[in-house]
Motif scaffolding. Structure first.
Motif, short mmCIF file in Angstrom:
data_model
loop_
_atom_site.label_atom_id
_atom_site.label_comp_id
_atom_site.label_asym_id
_atom_site.label_seq_id
_atom_site.Cartn_x
_atom_site.Cartn_y
_atom_site.Cartn_z
N LYS A 82 -12.05 -2.04 -3.28
CA LYS A 82 -12.48 -0.91 -2.43
C LYS A 82 -12.98 0.24 -3.31
O LYS A 82 -14.02 0.83 -3.06
CB LYS A 82 -11.33 -0.42 -1.56
CG LYS A 82 -10.94 -1.41 -0.46
CD LYS A 82 -9.83 -0.83 0.38
CE LYS A 82 -9.59 -1.67 1.62
NZ LYS A 82 -8.46 -1.16 2.42
N TYR A 90 -2.46 -8.16 -5.57
CA TYR A 90 -2.74 -7.06 -4.64
C TYR A 90 -3.51 -5.93 -5.34
O TYR A 90 -4.55 -5.49 -4.87
CB TYR A 90 -1.43 -6.52 -4.03
CG TYR A 90 -1.62 -5.21 -3.30
CD1 TYR A 90 -2.20 -5.18 -2.03
CD2 TYR A 90 -1.28 -4.00 -3.91
CE1 TYR A 90 -2.42 -3.98 -1.39
CE2 TYR A 90 -1.50 -2.80 -3.27
CZ TYR A 90 -2.07 -2.80 -2.01
OH TYR A 90 -2.30 -1.60 -1.38
N HIS A 101 -1.60 5.60 -6.81
CA HIS A 101 -3.06 5.58 -6.61
C HIS A 101 -3.60 7.00 -6.51
O HIS A 101 -4.66 7.31 -7.07
CB HIS A 101 -3.42 4.77 -5.37
CG HIS A 101 -4.90 4.47 -5.28
ND1 HIS A 101 -5.83 5.40 -4.87
CD2 HIS A 101 -5.62 3.36 -5.60
CE1 HIS A 101 -7.04 4.87 -4.91
NE2 HIS A 101 -6.94 3.63 -5.37
N ARG A 151 0.84 -1.21 0.00
CA ARG A 151 0.00 0.00 0.00
C ARG A 151 0.87 1.26 0.00
O ARG A 151 0.65 2.19 -0.78
CB ARG A 151 -0.92 -0.02 1.22
CG ARG A 151 -2.01 1.04 1.23
CD ARG A 151 -2.95 0.86 2.42
NE ARG A 151 -3.51 -0.47 2.49
CZ ARG A 151 -3.23 -1.36 3.45
NH1 ARG A 151 -2.41 -1.05 4.45
NH2 ARG A 151 -3.77 -2.56 3.43
N TYR A 205 -11.87 0.38 -20.29
CA TYR A 205 -11.32 -0.09 -19.01
C TYR A 205 -11.62 -1.58 -18.81
O TYR A 205 -10.77 -2.34 -18.36
CB TYR A 205 -11.87 0.76 -17.86
CG TYR A 205 -11.30 0.37 -16.51
CD1 TYR A 205 -9.94 0.12 -16.35
CD2 TYR A 205 -12.12 0.24 -15.39
CE1 TYR A 205 -9.41 -0.25 -15.11
CE2 TYR A 205 -11.60 -0.12 -14.15
CZ TYR A 205 -10.25 -0.37 -14.02
OH TYR A 205 -9.73 -0.75 -12.80
C1 HEM Z 1 -12.37 6.21 -9.47
C2 HEM Z 1 -11.35 5.44 -9.20
C3 HEM Z 1 -10.98 4.92 -7.83
C4 HEM Z 1 -11.40 5.31 -6.62
C5 HEM Z 1 -12.39 6.38 -6.24
C6 HEM Z 1 -10.71 4.49 -5.65
C7 HEM Z 1 -10.90 4.53 -4.31
C8 HEM Z 1 -10.24 3.76 -3.39
C9 HEM Z 1 -10.46 3.78 -1.97
C10 HEM Z 1 -11.53 4.62 -1.28
C11 HEM Z 1 -9.60 2.92 -1.40
C12 HEM Z 1 -9.47 2.60 0.08
C13 HEM Z 1 -8.38 3.41 0.67
C14 HEM Z 1 -8.14 3.01 2.12
O1 HEM Z 1 -8.70 2.01 2.61
O2 HEM Z 1 -7.36 3.71 2.77
C15 HEM Z 1 -8.82 2.34 -2.47
C16 HEM Z 1 -7.82 1.43 -2.28
C17 HEM Z 1 -7.18 0.80 -3.31
N1 HEM Z 1 -7.43 0.93 -4.65
FE1 HEM Z 1 -8.60 2.32 -5.46
N2 HEM Z 1 -9.91 3.63 -6.30
C18 HEM Z 1 -10.06 3.86 -7.63
C19 HEM Z 1 -9.47 3.17 -8.67
C20 HEM Z 1 -8.61 2.12 -8.49
C21 HEM Z 1 -8.09 1.33 -9.56
C22 HEM Z 1 -8.47 1.49 -11.04
C23 HEM Z 1 -7.26 0.40 -9.03
C24 HEM Z 1 -6.46 -0.69 -9.69
C25 HEM Z 1 -6.93 -1.41 -10.70
C26 HEM Z 1 -7.26 0.63 -7.59
C27 HEM Z 1 -6.54 -0.09 -6.69
C28 HEM Z 1 -6.60 0.09 -5.32
C29 HEM Z 1 -5.77 -0.61 -4.38
C30 HEM Z 1 -4.70 -1.66 -4.71
C31 HEM Z 1 -6.13 -0.17 -3.12
C32 HEM Z 1 -5.49 -0.55 -1.79
C33 HEM Z 1 -6.14 -1.76 -1.16
C34 HEM Z 1 -5.54 -2.05 0.20
O3 HEM Z 1 -4.34 -1.84 0.38
O4 HEM Z 1 -6.28 -2.51 1.06
N3 HEM Z 1 -8.09 1.67 -7.32
N4 HEM Z 1 -9.24 2.86 -3.64
#
Ligand code: HEM
Length: 425
Positions: A132, A125, A18, A11, A43
């Motif tokens: 999320k 991962y 991110h 992370r 996408y």
């Molecule tokens: C509109 C686009 C996106 C939004 C609004 C969004 C939002 C979020 C949010 C709210 C979290 C949780 C953060 C937290 O728990 O602190 C998150 C985590 C994450 N997102 Fe996104 N995300 C988006 C797109 C993406 C995309 C396209 C990917 C990859 C394909 C991605 C990969 C991840 C990963 C790997 C995490 C961390 C998970 C973890 O460590 O538990 N996100 N995202």
């Protein structure tokens, strides 16, 4: 102080990418409900390439950590394929740069699956941690492009729904795995690569540059890699329609390969209609190459002949170059002739009757006739392919046609008899 878990490390290392991804105009458009259909479908295609590659690469990975983290129920290819099938007839073109980055990343994932499989934990991962964000995206989709769970959004429905629970379990498995320092560093590099790929695809896809949109092989099938396809939508519509006709004539393709067989037939059709541009000699060389690729995987060359012939028939109603039509039909003719010379039509008819009798009077199979004709032709063509150097051509097709788990013993025995008769003819 509590030491960092594996997912903490992943992370922290990807936080910056991110944040940049969340600040793209693509992400903003998703959030405010203005994302268009091209970026949305684009996408899905990028994800289909990445998931398809990762899921098939993982089948051959025996590294204990990767095996412990991965579970088959995490597969997402089915939902992505279902969504892309929903858009099939709309022929939505691609942003080529988005597809390019996905194909390059996929090639790297394939390489890592052999050279350093623990690195794939980084891809798992990113693709599953994204559940999320998917939960947020899912809630905006209806207002965006009119999709819902049964109409083009089954991936987000699953990924942003039960996917969040699956991610919790997956992250526990990542954290409870003992990954040495070089392994975690490799996983971090892969996580960055995959997230950067999605970031770059977002940049390439929105705002939409309509002048840059192109049809690609991925438009037709996310598993088909990179090859030329025509750019005229009328020609492509004929390609899709022709696939449906090929599958009607040879239900074997769907029986054996399911919907994946249809997607491959779409992409192959797209490629076949570009071949005459190469000239007759190169076209023949490409078709010989296709014979070795397909026949060894259970698709005898007669299927390509039927495909070429139907394309030539159907394309005459479009703006497709008329000079190319005889090249398509001529290539089909040559394949048919090679089968007729080796296994004459009378002998095929004779074996067709043997096969028909083996179905039995009470078989109740309304398509029995067609099944017997198709089976005789496929075996005859596989025999020719083997004569021409595709060593496993016969085994590859007979394994499916004579499967005792799916067919009666009498049927299987007459399929094997047909093989013997044709081989010794
Ligand atoms: C509109 C686009 C996106 C939004 C609004 C969004 C939002 C979020 C949010 C709210 C979290 C949780 C953060 C937290 O728990 O602190 C998150 C985590 C994450 N997102 Fe996104 N995300 C988006 C797109 C993406 C995309 C396209 C990917 C990859 C394909 C991605 C990969 C991840 C990963 C790997 C995490 C961390 C998970 C973890 O460590 O538990 N996100 N995202």
């Amino acid at each position: 102080m509590r030491s960092q878990t594996n997912t903490d490390r992943l992370r922290n290392a990807t936080r910056d990418i991110h944040s940049r991804l969340e600040s793209t105009e693509y992400a903003a458009a998703v959030m405010n409900g203005t994302i268009g259909i091209e970026p949305y479908v684009g996408y899905l295609r990028v994800l289909a390439v990445l998931h398809g590659t990762l899921e098939s690469a993982l089948v051959g990975v025996f590294h204990p950590v990767t095996k412990n983290v991965w579970k088959d129920e995490l597969r997402r290819s089915r939902e992505l394929a279902q969504d892309l099938d929903y858009f099939r007839m709309r022929l939505i073109p691609d942003a080529p740069a988005a597809i390019r980055t996905a194909l390059d990343t996929a090639a790297e994932l394939r390489r890592l699956s052999v050279d350093n499989p623990v690195a794939l934990v980084g891809a798992i991962y990113v693709l599953y941690g994204s559940s999320k964000g998917a939960a947020v995206i899912r809630s905006r989709l209806n207002s965006n492009c009119g999709v819902n769970s049964s109409r083009g959004a089954s991936y987000f429905t699953r990924h942003g729904g039960e996917g969040t629970r699956e991610w919790q379990e997956t992250s526990h498995r990542i954290d409870s795995s003992e990954i040495d320092e070089s392994g975690i560093e490799a996983a971090i590099e892969t996580a960055k690569l995959v997230l950067q790929c999605v970031h770059d695809a977002f940049l390439a896809s929105h705002p939409v540059d309509h002048s840059a949109l192109r049809y690609t092989a991925t438009t037709l099938s996310p598993d088909s890699g990179d090859h030329p396809v025509p750019q005229d939508p009328a020609v492509l519509r004929v390609v899709l329609h022709t696939t449906d006709r090929v599958l009607t004539d040879y239900p074997y393709i769907l029986y054996r390969y399911g919907d994946r067989g249809r997607r491959f037939t779409d992409a192959d059709g797209g490629w076949l209609v570009t071949l005459p541009e190469l000239g007759e000699a190169s076209m023949a060389g490409q078709l010989d190459w296709l014979r070795t690729v397909l026949s060894s995987r259970g698709v005898p060359h007669i299927l390509v002949a039927r495909h070429l012939q139907l394309l030539a028939d159907e394309l005459s109603s479009t703006a497709y170059d008329r000079a190319y039509l005889p090249l398509l039909s001529g290539a089909a003719e040559r394949i048919y002739r090679s089968v007729d010379e080796r296994v004459p039509p009378e002998l095929r008819m004779q074996q067709q009757s043997v096969l028909y009798r083996s179905l039995g009077p009470g078989s109740g199979d309304p398509r029995g006739d067609m099944r017997c004709r198709e089976t005789a032709e496929l075996i005859a063509s596989a025999v020719v392919d083997r004569d021409l150097g595709v060593e496993d051509a016969v085994d590859a097709v007979v394994g499916c046609l004579a499967d005792r788990n799916r067919s009666s013993d009498t049927w299987v025995d007459s399929v094997l008899d047909t093989v013997r008769v044709f081989q010794t003819s």
